[in-house]
Design a protein around this motif. Structure first.
Motif, mmCIF file in Angstrom:
data_model
loop_
_atom_site.group_PDB
_atom_site.id
_atom_site.type_symbol
_atom_site.label_atom_id
_atom_site.label_comp_id
_atom_site.label_asym_id
_atom_site.label_seq_id
_atom_site.Cartn_x
_atom_site.Cartn_y
_atom_site.Cartn_z
ATOM 1 N N ARG A 28 27.976 81.558 2.257
ATOM 2 C CA ARG A 28 27.193 82.417 3.141
ATOM 3 C C ARG A 28 27.065 81.760 4.519
ATOM 4 O O ARG A 28 27.192 82.428 5.564
ATOM 5 N N CYS A 29 26.841 80.457 4.539
ATOM 6 C CA CYS A 29 26.733 79.739 5.814
ATOM 7 C C CYS A 29 28.065 79.747 6.550
ATOM 8 O O CYS A 29 28.102 79.871 7.788
ATOM 9 N N ALA A 68 23.935 88.449 14.602
ATOM 10 C CA ALA A 68 24.399 88.687 13.232
ATOM 11 C C ALA A 68 24.483 87.373 12.466
ATOM 12 O O ALA A 68 24.133 87.307 11.280
ATOM 13 N N ALA A 69 24.918 86.306 13.151
ATOM 14 C CA ALA A 69 25.014 84.999 12.503
ATOM 15 C C ALA A 69 23.638 84.505 12.083
ATOM 16 O O ALA A 69 23.460 84.005 10.959
ATOM 17 N N ALA A 70 22.643 84.650 12.967
ATOM 18 C CA ALA A 70 21.288 84.210 12.646
ATOM 19 C C ALA A 70 20.753 84.939 11.420
ATOM 20 O O ALA A 70 20.078 84.350 10.572
ATOM 21 N N SER A 71 21.074 86.233 11.303
ATOM 22 C CA SER A 71 20.630 87.023 10.158
ATOM 23 C C SER A 71 21.275 86.527 8.868
ATOM 24 O O SER A 71 20.617 86.442 7.817
ATOM 25 N N VAL A 72 22.559 86.170 8.932
ATOM 26 C CA VAL A 72 23.263 85.675 7.749
ATOM 27 C C VAL A 72 22.704 84.315 7.320
ATOM 28 O O VAL A 72 22.536 84.044 6.132
ATOM 29 N N ALA A 77 21.038 83.207 3.824
ATOM 30 C CA ALA A 77 21.411 82.032 3.042
ATOM 31 C C ALA A 77 20.169 81.254 2.621
ATOM 32 O O ALA A 77 20.063 80.774 1.481
ATOM 33 N N TRP A 78 19.214 81.129 3.525
ATOM 34 C CA TRP A 78 17.947 80.442 3.208
ATOM 35 C C TRP A 78 17.225 81.164 2.078
ATOM 36 O O TRP A 78 16.724 80.524 1.148
ATOM 37 N N ASN A 79 17.164 82.485 2.150
ATOM 38 C CA ASN A 79 16.461 83.255 1.125
ATOM 39 C C ASN A 79 17.175 83.197 -0.229
ATOM 40 O O ASN A 79 16.535 83.330 -1.275
ATOM 41 N N GLU A 80 18.488 83.019 -0.204
ATOM 42 C CA GLU A 80 19.257 82.953 -1.446
ATOM 43 C C GLU A 80 19.315 81.550 -2.035
ATOM 44 O O GLU A 80 19.693 81.374 -3.192
ATOM 45 N N ALA A 81 18.970 80.539 -1.247
ATOM 46 C CA ALA A 81 19.079 79.150 -1.701
ATOM 47 C C ALA A 81 18.175 78.910 -2.904
ATOM 48 O O ALA A 81 17.004 79.289 -2.901
#
Length: 247
Positions: free
Chosen positions: A12-13, A27-31, A35-39
């Motif tokens: 994801r990163c 868009a990159a900041a949102s991704v 990634a943080w929320n999925e970690a």
């Protein structure tokens, strides 16, 4: 905890980095936030927080995310995290400079220096190739780069991650089978500057180089081998990579 490019949060990163390289910062900041929320563990949180911090415009917000990265990183015993501490502390010091906090600026600059002086990785170390070699043989600098055929390498490269050596073996020139050897540096070595702090923080792939030979002490038979599709994707990335090798 080791760096794994096939980890979903790492991927994801990487998706976010590709967007950033295309100047799609929002868009990159949102991704990266996704990634943080999925970690699901501290190492993944450490990596994701680093990228969220990198895309903050406000020094205070950036510092908040850097502290989050530091907190999660220090919760795991990882050479990948240790390699990132000098740059992480330096970025925190720069935030405190912007905020006018001279005491914390000095504190984190001092921590950056101390982190940079820590002992190097103690291994074990691996080298991936397609060459048929034996224990006691020496690997030396002077070979042609696997990534740019017009470059003669001034160093011999190796890694502390067996899967990283497996990737190098898969990408190596030649028609022989992929081989991963256990190696022992015979001289001093340094972080590979082609990867350190270039995309991910520090040297998470534990990639190193030396002008001194590497002595082969054994061979590994078990590592996560790439699928044909993964190998195709890696070769495509390398073919599209226009960056110069730091030699």
């Amino acid at each position: 905890m080791e760096f794994n490019p096939n980890n979903p949060v790492i991927q994801r990163c990487m998706q976010g980095m590709e967007l950033a390289e295309k100047d799609q910062s929002e868009a990159a900041a949102s991704v990266f936030l996704q990634a943080w929320n999925e970690a699901g563990n501290d190492f993944e949180k450490f990596i994701a927080a680093h990228f969220v911090a990198r895309h903050q415009q406000d020094a205070r917000n950036k510092l908040t995310w850097l502290h989050a990265a530091l907190e999660h990183g220090l919760s795991v015993n990882s050479d990948a995290v240790k390699s990132a501490l000098p740059s992480l502390y330096t970025n925190m010091a720069q935030c405190y400079t912007a905020l006018g906090d001279a005491d914390n600026e000095k504190k984190y600059h001092r921590l950056a220096v101390l982190a940079g002086a820590q002992l190097p990785d103690k291994g074990p170390f691996y080298h991936g190739t397609r060459a048929d070699l034996q224990p006691g043989d020496l690997l030396v600098a002077g070979g042609i780069s696997n990534y740019q055929s017009d470059v003669v390498m001034n160093h011999i490269y190796f890694t502390g991650l067996v899967n990283g050596a497996g990737l190098a073996a898969a990408l190596a020139k030649g028609n022989g089978p992929e081989r991963v050897y256990i190696v022992e540096p015979t001289g001093s070595f340094e972080n590979d500057p082609n990867v350190t702090d270039k995309k991910f923080p520090g040297n998470p792939t534990r990639s190193y180089r030396s002008t001194a030979p590497l002595k082969i002490t054994g061979e590994v038979a078990d590592w996560d081998r790439l699928t044909p599709e993964q190998l195709r994707q890696w070769r495509e990335k390398l073919a599209n990579n226009k960056g110069a090798i730091i030699n």
